[in-house]
Enzyme design. Structure first.
Site, mmCIF file in Angstrom:
data_model
loop_
_atom_site.group_PDB
_atom_site.id
_atom_site.type_symbol
_atom_site.label_atom_id
_atom_site.label_comp_id
_atom_site.label_asym_id
_atom_site.label_seq_id
_atom_site.Cartn_x
_atom_site.Cartn_y
_atom_site.Cartn_z
ATOM 1 N N HIS A 64 -24.240 17.018 -28.085
ATOM 2 C CA HIS A 64 -23.390 16.884 -27.043
ATOM 3 C C HIS A 64 -23.244 15.421 -26.894
ATOM 4 O O HIS A 64 -23.890 14.432 -26.890
ATOM 5 C CB HIS A 64 -24.199 17.230 -25.639
ATOM 6 C CG HIS A 64 -23.450 16.877 -24.421
ATOM 7 N ND1 HIS A 64 -23.401 17.652 -23.145
ATOM 8 C CD2 HIS A 64 -22.780 15.706 -23.969
ATOM 9 C CE1 HIS A 64 -22.616 17.151 -22.292
ATOM 10 N NE2 HIS A 64 -22.324 15.884 -22.512
ATOM 11 N N HIS A 114 -22.742 11.482 -27.139
ATOM 12 C CA HIS A 114 -23.335 10.595 -26.174
ATOM 13 C C HIS A 114 -23.321 9.180 -27.201
ATOM 14 O O HIS A 114 -23.031 9.101 -28.337
ATOM 15 C CB HIS A 114 -24.706 10.742 -25.787
ATOM 16 C CG HIS A 114 -25.448 11.147 -27.177
ATOM 17 N ND1 HIS A 114 -25.547 12.543 -27.857
ATOM 18 C CD2 HIS A 114 -26.455 10.393 -28.053
ATOM 19 C CE1 HIS A 114 -26.350 12.356 -28.958
ATOM 20 N NE2 HIS A 114 -26.609 11.162 -29.103
HETATM 21 P P1 DGP Z 1 -28.776 11.309 -31.412
HETATM 22 O O1 DGP Z 1 -29.858 11.475 -32.438
HETATM 23 O O2 DGP Z 1 -27.705 10.375 -31.813
HETATM 24 O O3 DGP Z 1 -28.282 12.791 -31.420
HETATM 25 O O4 DGP Z 1 -29.342 11.019 -30.192
HETATM 26 C C1 DGP Z 1 -30.176 11.693 -29.279
HETATM 27 C C2 DGP Z 1 -30.942 10.898 -28.614
HETATM 28 O O5 DGP Z 1 -31.255 11.786 -27.244
HETATM 29 C C3 DGP Z 1 -32.158 10.536 -29.075
HETATM 30 O O6 DGP Z 1 -32.239 9.028 -29.191
HETATM 31 C C4 DGP Z 1 -33.320 11.000 -28.029
HETATM 32 C C5 DGP Z 1 -32.656 11.349 -26.902
HETATM 33 N N1 DGP Z 1 -33.273 12.499 -26.130
HETATM 34 C C6 DGP Z 1 -33.333 13.520 -26.730
HETATM 35 N N2 DGP Z 1 -33.857 14.646 -25.580
HETATM 36 C C7 DGP Z 1 -33.695 13.714 -24.551
HETATM 37 C C8 DGP Z 1 -34.141 14.042 -23.291
HETATM 38 O O7 DGP Z 1 -34.552 15.268 -22.844
HETATM 39 N N3 DGP Z 1 -33.907 13.163 -22.239
HETATM 40 C C9 DGP Z 1 -33.813 11.727 -22.774
HETATM 41 N N4 DGP Z 1 -33.554 10.779 -21.638
HETATM 42 N N5 DGP Z 1 -33.142 11.539 -23.987
HETATM 43 C C10 DGP Z 1 -33.409 12.490 -24.602
#
Ligand code: DGP
Length: 114
Positions: free
Chosen positions: A98, A100
């Site tokens: 998704h 970000h």
């Molecule tokens: P990417 O690897 O660019 O898809 O970044 C995904 C990011 O999302 C990674 O740095 C960890 C974060 N992340 C994964 N699951 C969760 C969650 O449940 N809550 C939060 N706050 N961050 C999450």
């Protein structure tokens, strides 16, 4: 999207540390911070990554970048610089499908990134 972790966070089904929210955008702390400041700017509309966007999203992406700057300008860690990162595809490090935008600051951010 039913099983998307960020859609669940947006719907309030999974807790998160919210930094900012409006009708288009949620900004949360990354659960696994890679810098003293590590925020995720997550549009509320589900897109996999930039390959999934159309010209309709041009304004949304501009808005996200402007908000990132606004948030960074108020954060002590970002005073000497900050980085906005958006990974597209698993080979580039995307793990949540998704779109970000990572906002990182507070340590020496080397170039080129790994
Ligand atoms: P990417 O690897 O660019 O898809 O970044 C995904 C990011 O999302 C990674 O740095 C960890 C974060 N992340 C994964 N699951 C969760 C969650 O449940 N809550 C939060 N706050 N961050 C999450």
């Amino acid at each position: 999207m039913e099983n998307c972790i960020f859609c669940k966070i947006i719907r309030g089904e999974i807790p998160s540390k919210k930094v900012y929210e409006d009708e288009h955008l949620l900004v949360i702390e990354d659960v696994s911070p890679q810098a003293p400041l590590h925020l995720l700017l997550v549009p509320k509309k589900h897109f996999v990554n930039c390959l999934d966007m159309t010209a309709e999203e041009d304004a949304l992406v501009g808005y996200i970048f402007r908000k990132a700057g606004e948030i960074a300008s108020k954060d002590v860690y970002a005073q000497s610089g900050f980085r906005i990162v958006q990974n597209n595809g698993s080979g580039a490090g995307q793990s949540v499908f998704h779109i970000h935008f990572h906002l990182l600051a507070g340590r020496n951010l080397v170039w080129p990134p790994g």
